[in-house]
Design a protein around this motif. Structure first.
Motif, PDB file in Angstrom:
ATOM      1  N   PRO A 127      -8.011   4.274   4.237  1.00 38.46           N
ATOM      2  CA  PRO A 127      -6.966   4.891   3.409  1.00 38.46           C
ATOM      3  C   PRO A 127      -6.586   6.263   3.949  1.00 38.46           C
ATOM      4  N   ASP A 167      -8.998   7.192  -2.149  1.00 40.46           N
ATOM      5  CA  ASP A 167      -8.545   5.811  -2.373  1.00 40.46           C
ATOM      6  C   ASP A 167      -9.521   4.768  -1.822  1.00 40.46           C
ATOM      7  N   GLN A 176      -0.540  -4.120   5.591  1.00 42.02           N
ATOM      8  CA  GLN A 176      -0.228  -2.708   5.353  1.00 42.02           C
ATOM      9  C   GLN A 176       0.900  -2.573   4.331  1.00 42.02           C
ATOM     10  N   ALA A 177       1.950  -3.373   4.483  1.00 42.56           N
ATOM     11  CA  ALA A 177       3.075  -3.301   3.550  1.00 42.56           C
ATOM     12  C   ALA A 177       2.664  -3.772   2.159  1.00 42.56           C
ATOM     13  N   LEU A 227      -0.347  -3.637   0.754  1.00 43.66           N
ATOM     14  CA  LEU A 227      -1.172  -2.601   0.123  1.00 43.66           C
ATOM     15  C   LEU A 227      -0.304  -1.461  -0.399  1.00 43.66           C
ATOM     16  N   ALA A 228       0.745  -1.116   0.347  1.00 43.89           N
ATOM     17  CA  ALA A 228       1.616  -0.022  -0.080  1.00 43.89           C
ATOM     18  C   ALA A 228       2.466  -0.416  -1.283  1.00 43.89           C
ATOM     19  N   GLU A 229       3.052  -1.624  -1.250  1.00 46.42           N
ATOM     20  CA  GLU A 229       4.013  -2.015  -2.277  1.00 46.42           C
ATOM     21  C   GLU A 229       3.356  -2.523  -3.553  1.00 46.42           C
ATOM     22  N   TYR A 244      -0.135  -2.210  -4.351  1.00 43.08           N
ATOM     23  CA  TYR A 244      -1.285  -1.444  -4.827  1.00 43.08           C
ATOM     24  C   TYR A 244      -1.096   0.067  -4.711  1.00 43.08           C
ATOM     25  N   GLY A 245       0.012   0.513  -4.115  1.00 42.99           N
ATOM     26  CA  GLY A 245       0.254   1.943  -3.973  1.00 42.99           C
ATOM     27  C   GLY A 245      -0.707   2.638  -3.038  1.00 42.99           C
ATOM     28  N   LEU A 246      -1.214   1.908  -2.032  1.00 39.80           N
ATOM     29  CA  LEU A 246      -2.202   2.451  -1.107  1.00 39.80           C
ATOM     30  C   LEU A 246      -1.600   2.573   0.290  1.00 39.80           C
ATOM     31  N   ASP A 247      -1.627   3.771   0.833  1.00 40.00           N
ATOM     32  CA  ASP A 247      -1.187   3.993   2.211  1.00 40.00           C
ATOM     33  C   ASP A 247      -2.412   3.945   3.115  1.00 40.00           C
ATOM     34  N   THR A 265      -4.129   3.213   7.300  1.00 45.15           N
ATOM     35  CA  THR A 265      -3.960   3.165   8.746  1.00 45.15           C
ATOM     36  C   THR A 265      -4.937   2.141   9.308  1.00 45.15           C
TER      37      THR A 265
END
Length: 681
Positions: free
Chosen positions: A362, A367, A410-411, A413-415, A417-420, A422
């Protein structure tokens, strides 16, 4: 008495990416009257690509179910991903199919994923029709594609019509009819190869075979997956789709299940609802599952079935149907509902496992817990996403099929779960294979064994694909069954990391020694854990013994290899061969076409080098090179540098560190069944 079920066909649509599979699904739904307007993949408004990510990228990521009727036959159509990174979605769909349509592009012809798919469909004997799409596109071919199919897929195909105007917007599909002597002759020759009675009649008098008999035999052999009728058309214009629909109804095996038989079903997809609850997609082979039924995975609280393009709430899902079942909190993909199907092994794998992995982290340290929870939920929906948790480094590794899958994770998790996050550079997943026989044992109350358990294990090699087999070389009654179970479970868990840190997929482990101290109590009746064996003693001791046995046996690291097929212009071979050598690729065959204008190279290449070859190829071949590759086997790693995998906190390879970790876990409110490891000596 329940109303009779219609004949039902559970149909898969499969293809290489961009062959037009989802567009064909849209056209079928429109032709069946389910939708009034045809969606377009490019516009992101198709019925089956419902995820925002699918609509944005224009590819299918998750399998989707939609239903329609053809002349009274209920068809549950399952649209599957075409990109090889999402082959796991296809993997689980195969177990619930009655038949399939394999889509091939009339322009590109047979592609790498097409070959993988039909090879698997034929091995599983799933009846399959071939639909050659995009006949209206410039560059579309008829004879060339048929030849391509016969050479690269199977010779057991028969074209069902001709295509006047192919390669133009005016392309039409004209089905062969009874009076077409050429079709009758081709059909007779193909079918006779698989039926002795038909062969005898054909040899006696080819003209004596009536057309009706040939069509009936075509349907019979198609349903047995011996032959594959080929239809041509265009999902965009609708040409050939009515003929394909008739072929689906006549040639593929629709069935009427027995709703009164014992319930037998299979879970092939799990998703989460708006409130986070699990929703299981279940294909019922027999029997009925009703709301309020109690199953092993929980109590059914809701059911919906697929009818005419929608999932409709119902009180039950019956034989032949696909339903969405709610309330099964412990359900997982691959679970059997009710009784298992006869002759179908549980957990059978049809495609190669993932061969790549990466560490996901994260961007915000806070996170980490949320990331682990989110990845766990994604792994529920995709069992081939294998997670490895390293508690020391606070890292999670995720297995992958390819770079596109990494981008999708990656997308997602972002969309969702709100997690950015790498990702670290992708690395190859190797395996370890046992090369000899090794044994070790530890005896209770004997140094250096700190646990109240006796465990002896012998490790031996097993054939590739055999899996891990655990055997008892001691009497089953020599100690409580719970202790044997603890040993077996721990053996399987420990083999996820061999001597070099890689999973050991195939070996035989035999328990050769067993011993325990029975439950001890003081005079006043209180239980004394320090004098009594527990399952925890066996769980802690087994990894140490198993690692000693593996050291004695020895293991060898094997890397994943792809089989490649490379078509290049003849004048570029001189540049291509040295590049293949640098990438450790080994060409086994080199052939040239009749005119000598192009070369075909076939051989093996390490999986980790495929991406590099894809990047080099355009420059080496002026953009004219064509590469196909797919996982084929594992090969021993040669040379002085053997790849090792970073080990997790639970690694028992180093005895002292392992025992210290056990002490930390079992002291101060640790596991209830764990024996103390420091006080006895």
């Amino acid at each position: 008495m329940q109303s009779p079920l219609p004949h039902t066909l559970n149909l898969g649509i499969l293809a290489h990416v961009d062959a037009g599979k989802t567009s064909l699904t849209e056209r079928l739904l429109h032709a069946a009257g389910v939708i009034d307007e045809i969606g377009r993949v490019d516009d992101g408004n198709t019925q089956t690509d419902s995820l925002a990510l699918e609509r944005r990228r224009g590819i299918t990521i998750k399998s989707a179910v939609v239903s329609f009727r053809i002349d009274g036959t209920a068809v549950n159509l399952i649209d599957t991903p075409g990109h090889p990174d999402f082959i796991a979605e296809v993997e689980r769909v195969l177990s619930v199919l009655d038949g399939a349509v394999l889509v091939v592009s009339a322009v590109e012809g047979v592609q790498a994923q097409t070959r993988v798919l039909l090879r698997t469909l034929r091995r599983l004997r799933i009846p399959t029709l071939v639909f050659v799409n995009k006949t209206d596109r410039r560059g579309a071919r008829y004879e060339g594609v048929l030849r391509h199919i016969a050479e690269r897929l199977t010779p057991d195909v028969v074209p069902m019509g001709s295509v006047p105007g192919i390669g133009t917007r005016g392309a039409r599909f004209v089905p062969f009819a009874e009076g077409d002597e050429g079709f009758g002759a081709r059909l007779s020759e193909l079918l006779a190869e698989h039926d002795d009675a038909l062969l005898a009649a054909y040899v006696d008098d080819p003209a004596s075979l009536p057309y009706d008999r040939l069509r009936a035999e075509l349907a019979r052999q198609t349903r047995r997956a011996l032959v594959h009728p080929v239809f041509f058309g265009s999902a965009v214009t609708g040409v050939g789709v009515p003929e394909l629909m008739r072929g689906i109804r006549v040639l593929l095996p629709a069935r009427r299940g027995d709703a009164d038989a014992p319930a037998s079903g299979s879970v092939f997809k799990v998703e989460r609802g708006a409130a986070g609850e699990k929703i299981a997609y279940v294909r019922m082979f027999s029997g009925t599952v009703r709301v309020r039924d109690r199953l092993r995975e929980g109590k059914v609280t809701g059911v919906s079935v697929f009818e005419q393009g929608a999932d409709v709430p119902r009180d039950e899902v019956r034989a032949g149907q696909i339903g969405k079942v709610r309330g099964l909190g412990d359900v997982r993909i691959g679970d059997v509902i009710g009784v298992p199907r006869e002759g179908v092994p549980a957990g059978a794998r049809h495609f190669a496992p993932p061969t790549l992995e990466t560490v996901v982290s994260p961007l915000r340290a806070a996170d980490r817990g949320a990331l682990h929870l989110a990845l766990g939920q994604l792994a529920e929906q995709d069992p081939l996403i294998d997670l490895r948790q390293d508690d020391v480094r606070q890292e999670v590794s995720v297995s992958l099929y390819g770079e596109v899958q990494k981008e999708v994770i990656q997308a997602t998790l972002a969309e969702e779960y709100g997690l950015d996050v790498t990702f670290r550079e992708t690395t190859t997943i190797c395996v370890e294979r046992v090369v000899g026989t090794g044994a070790a044992h530890e005896v209770i109350d004997t140094d250096p064994n700190p646990f109240l358990a006796t465990v002896g294990l012998r490790v031996e090699p097993a054939p590739v694909g055999a899996g891990v087999e655990f055997r008892l070389g001691v009497e089953l009654g020599s100690m409580p069954y719970a202790f044997f179970r603890a040993v077996e479970e721990t053996v399987r868990e420990t083999l996820h990391q061999g001597l070099h840190g890689w999973r050991i997929p195939d070996c035989t482990v035999t328990m050769t020694h067993a011993g325990y101290w029975p439950r001890q109590s003081h005079a006043h009746g209180t239980f004394d854990k320090s004098m009594s064996s527990t399952a925890g003693d066996f769980r802690h001791l087994t990894p140490l013994v198993l690692m000693d046995a593996l050291r004695a046996a020895g293991t060898e690291v094997h890397e994943p290899m792809h089989r490649f097929r490379l078509d290049v212009p003849a004048d570029t071979v001189g540049a291509v061969l040295p590049a293949l050598a640098r990438l450790r690729a080994v060409p086994h065959t080199q052939t040239t076409d009749g005119a000598g204008a192009s070369y075909r190279l076939e051989g093996d290449i390490p999986a980790q080098r495929v991406h590099a070859l894809e990047q080099l190829l355009p420059g080496l071949t002026r953009g004219e090179g064509e590469l196909e590759s797919a996982f084929d086997h594992y090969r021993p790693v040669r040379g002085s540098t053997v790849p090792t995998r970073e080990r997790t906190d639970h690694d028992p390879l180093h005895r002292k560190d392992y025992l210290l970790r056990v002490v930390r876990r079992t002291s101060g409110g640790g596991r209830e069944d764990a024996a103390p490891v420091t006080a006895r000596r």
